[in-house]
Scaffold this active site. Structure first.
Site, short mmCIF file in Angstrom:
data_model
loop_
_atom_site.label_atom_id
_atom_site.label_comp_id
_atom_site.label_asym_id
_atom_site.label_seq_id
_atom_site.Cartn_x
_atom_site.Cartn_y
_atom_site.Cartn_z
N GLY A 91 -133.81 13.63 31.83
CA GLY A 91 -132.78 13.32 32.81
C GLY A 91 -132.79 11.86 33.21
N GLY A 93 -133.91 9.29 35.08
CA GLY A 93 -135.01 8.99 35.99
C GLY A 93 -134.83 7.67 36.71
N ARG A 94 -133.90 6.87 36.21
CA ARG A 94 -133.64 5.58 36.87
C ARG A 94 -132.19 5.19 36.68
NH1 ARG A 94 -135.70 0.84 32.93
NH2 ARG A 94 -135.38 1.89 30.95
N ASP A 126 -140.84 4.41 38.47
CA ASP A 126 -140.38 3.78 39.71
C ASP A 126 -138.87 3.76 39.85
OD1 ASP A 126 -139.68 1.88 37.85
OD2 ASP A 126 -141.08 0.35 38.54
N ASP A 253 -132.63 12.46 23.09
CA ASP A 253 -131.95 12.07 24.34
C ASP A 253 -131.27 10.72 24.20
OD1 ASP A 253 -134.89 11.55 24.25
OD2 ASP A 253 -134.43 10.24 25.92
N ASN A 254 -131.52 10.02 23.12
CA ASN A 254 -130.84 8.74 22.87
C ASN A 254 -129.83 8.87 21.73
OD1 ASN A 254 -132.34 7.54 24.89
ND2 ASN A 254 -133.88 6.72 23.50
N ASP A 263 -128.69 3.31 24.67
CA ASP A 263 -130.06 3.05 25.11
C ASP A 263 -130.79 2.04 24.22
OD1 ASP A 263 -129.79 4.45 27.37
OD2 ASP A 263 -131.13 6.11 26.85
P1 AMP Z 1 -135.54 5.71 27.81
O1 AMP Z 1 -136.74 5.46 26.97
O2 AMP Z 1 -135.13 4.53 28.63
O3 AMP Z 1 -134.42 6.31 27.03
O4 AMP Z 1 -136.00 6.78 28.91
C1 AMP Z 1 -136.60 8.01 28.61
C2 AMP Z 1 -136.74 8.82 29.89
O5 AMP Z 1 -137.62 8.17 30.80
C3 AMP Z 1 -135.44 9.02 30.67
O6 AMP Z 1 -135.52 10.28 31.27
C4 AMP Z 1 -135.49 7.90 31.68
O7 AMP Z 1 -134.68 8.17 32.80
C5 AMP Z 1 -136.97 7.88 32.03
N1 AMP Z 1 -137.40 6.56 32.52
C6 AMP Z 1 -137.53 5.42 31.81
N2 AMP Z 1 -137.96 4.41 32.59
C7 AMP Z 1 -138.09 4.90 33.84
C8 AMP Z 1 -138.50 4.37 35.12
N3 AMP Z 1 -138.85 3.08 35.25
N4 AMP Z 1 -138.50 5.20 36.18
C9 AMP Z 1 -138.16 6.48 36.06
N5 AMP Z 1 -137.77 7.05 34.91
C10 AMP Z 1 -137.74 6.29 33.79
MG MG Z 2 -132.79 7.08 26.92
#
Ligand code: AMP
Ligand code: MG
Length: 485
Positions: A91, A93-94, A126, A253-254, A263
């Site tokens: 989901g 997360g940020r 965070d 998820d990407n 992403d």
């Molecule tokens: P990503 O690698 O950016 O595609 O993120 C993978 C997952 O990690 C997703 O669910 C993001 O929302 C979560 N995520 C990545 N960075 C952060 C962060 N700094 N704080 C909270 N969730 C994160």
């Molecule tokens: Mg992602």
């Protein structure tokens, strides 16, 4: 004379039709928001006045602190396979979906924020993002769009004035992203895992209406949805391969349902042509190496098929048989798109016999790999060779006998130099140029980023004064983009 502030109309269709996947949430207050970069053309395309966006209220919109009347910002739920391992609850997360905007092309777009604070999906994170990685997404997305490759696009990056703790303390930022949607393979995995077939069907109907409306008229709309996503991803990944793009984190998820690139994390453009090239510091096994991308896309689509099975047929065996057959279309679709693209890069006639074209392409790729030839600039040098100046292409090979033999075979086919220059970019966001622009951006100097954007947003027109944007970087086999995404 002052003008009334424009009314920004943000739809809430996703939040309304799929409430199980949409958790309402407000963005964190940015203490000192400061606009770093804005894509004015994109702003106009989605009906936002660039001058207003640059003003205080516009900047507050871009960080989620000004929420237009009627908008419902939500964190979207999704699951996903990360490096092959299933996570049932990822989901946003940020990130937050602010809502849908009308694009001039008549199709809706999501306005989405990244780095806007913690959400119920943040786990240990965070919820924040740093300036550098958000600027990377801005410039690489803009380059991909200019190259004609389907992609989500960065509307703006705003520094928040809030520090972000990573290995060091970095300036924080929010990226405002425009996308056809944020539906991912992982969104379907999440809905499937709830065992709520009604939710899965609503999600699929939403995806069909938004992205693949022809599927609604098919005998089996959900199978047709899957087929449409297979086709879109096959075409997308072929485009990546032709331009030498390495996504770096092809988790489910990407992987979008729309067929847009999404992403931008530890992504990169090839320097020397090398199927084993990996740029992500966390991809130790090379799962997402350049040459693996087609196979990974197919694997991700198999995960989508699994999620859709209950909609494809009540009988599970029949559902599986249909899905397997549909997935079988990936390889031929990818192969056709890639082969056609390679012929175009080489300036060859579309109707050229495959028995001639295929070995010619295959032999070239072996030569490029063995001689560690720069991917992007080679094809422009080859354009010169098509005009009669073969030396520019020859001089980047150690194996001169090899390239001479190949050039003779290729020139005998009368390649079209002008057609080559229309498909082979001069300027791509090379790693060393991106790093340089991000480092300066973090220090508050946006000049290098603006010049890089200037180069890569008109990638096919060779221009005086831009030589360094066309040249390969220092050969650095250890180059990695660290996952500070
Ligand atoms: P990503 O690698 O950016 O595609 O993120 C993978 C997952 O990690 C997703 O669910 C993001 O929302 C979560 N995520 C990545 N960075 C952060 C962060 N700094 N704080 C909270 N969730 C994160
Ligand atoms: Mg992602």
């Amino acid at each position: 004379m002052s003008t009334a502030p424009p009314t920004v109309v943000l739809g809430d269709e996703f939040a309304r039709t799929l409430p199980e996947l949409a958790l309402p949430r407000q963005a964190d207050e940015a203490p000192a928001p400061h606009l770093l970069v804005l894509d004015e053309r994109l702003a106009a395309e989605v009906g936002l006045d660039p001058d207003w966006l640059r003003g205080p209220e516009g900047v507050r919109l871009l960080v989620g602190n000004h929420v237009p009347d009627g908008a419902t910002p939500v964190a979207q739920a999704y699951a996903g396979h990360q490096f092959g391992h299933y996570s049932p609850r990822l989901g946003d997360g940020r990130a937050l979906l602010l809502g849908e905007l009308a694009h001039v092309d008549g199709h809706p777009r999501d306005l989405h924020l990244k780095g806007s604070g913690r959400t119920p999906f943040s786990r240990g994170g965070d919820g924040l993002a740093a300036v550098g990685p958000m600027l990377r997404e801005h410039v690489v997305g803009a380059a991909m769009h200019a190259l004609g490759i389907p992609t989500t696009r960065s509307l703006a990056v705003v520094a928040t004035g809030r520090p972000v703790r990573r290995e060091t303390v970095l300036p924080g930022a929010v990226l405002a992203r425009i996308a056809s949607s944020h539906l991912r393979v992982g969104t379907f995995q999440y809905a499937r895992a709830t065992d709520d077939v009604d939710l899965l069907r609503r999600l699929a109907d939403h995806a069909i209406a938004r992205h693949h409306p022809a599927a609604a008229r098919a005998a089996n709309p959900y199978l047709a949805l899957f087929e449409a996503v297979v086709a879109a991803q096959a075409s997308l990944v072929a485009r990546w391969m032709l331009v030498g793009f390495v996504h770096g984190v092809m988790n489910t998820d990407n992987t979008t349902i729309s067929g847009e690139t999404i992403d931008y994390g530890p992504c990169a453009f090839l320097g020397a042509f090398d199927p084993t090239a990996v740029y992500s510091s966390i991809d130790h096994a090379g799962r997402y190496a350049y040459g693996n991308q087609p196979v990974v896309a197919e694997w991700n689509l198999a995960r989508l098929a699994e999620a859709l099975l209950p909609l494809v047929d009540d009988d599970q065996d029949r559902a599986i048989a249909s899905a397997v057959e549909a997935l079988g279309a990936f390889r031929p679709a990818y192969g056709a798109a890639w082969s056609a693209g390679m012929r175009a890069k080489l300036g060859l006639a579309e109707g050229l016999d495959d028995a001639v074209a295929s070995p010619l392409v295959d032999d070239l790729l072996v030569l490029l790999r063995d001689n560690r030839v720069d991917h992007t600039s080679f094809y422009r040098r080859l354009g010169d060779a098509a005009r009669g100046d073969v030396e520019r292409a020859r001089e980047v090979f150690l194996d001169l006998a090899g390239i001479d033999g190949w050039l003779a075979r290729w020139r005998a086919l009368a390649p079209d130099a002008d057609a080559m220059d229309r498909v082979n970019p001069v300027y791509v966001p090379r790693n060393h140029l991106v790093e340089e622009a991000l480092a300066a951006g973090e220090r508050g100097d946006l000049g290098p980023l603006e010049r890089l954007l200037d180069a890569v947003t008109a990638p096919y027109d060779e221009r005086p004064g831009f030589d360094r944007y066309a040249a390969p970087g220092p050969e650095d086999p250890d180059y990695r983009t660290f996952c500070g995404t």
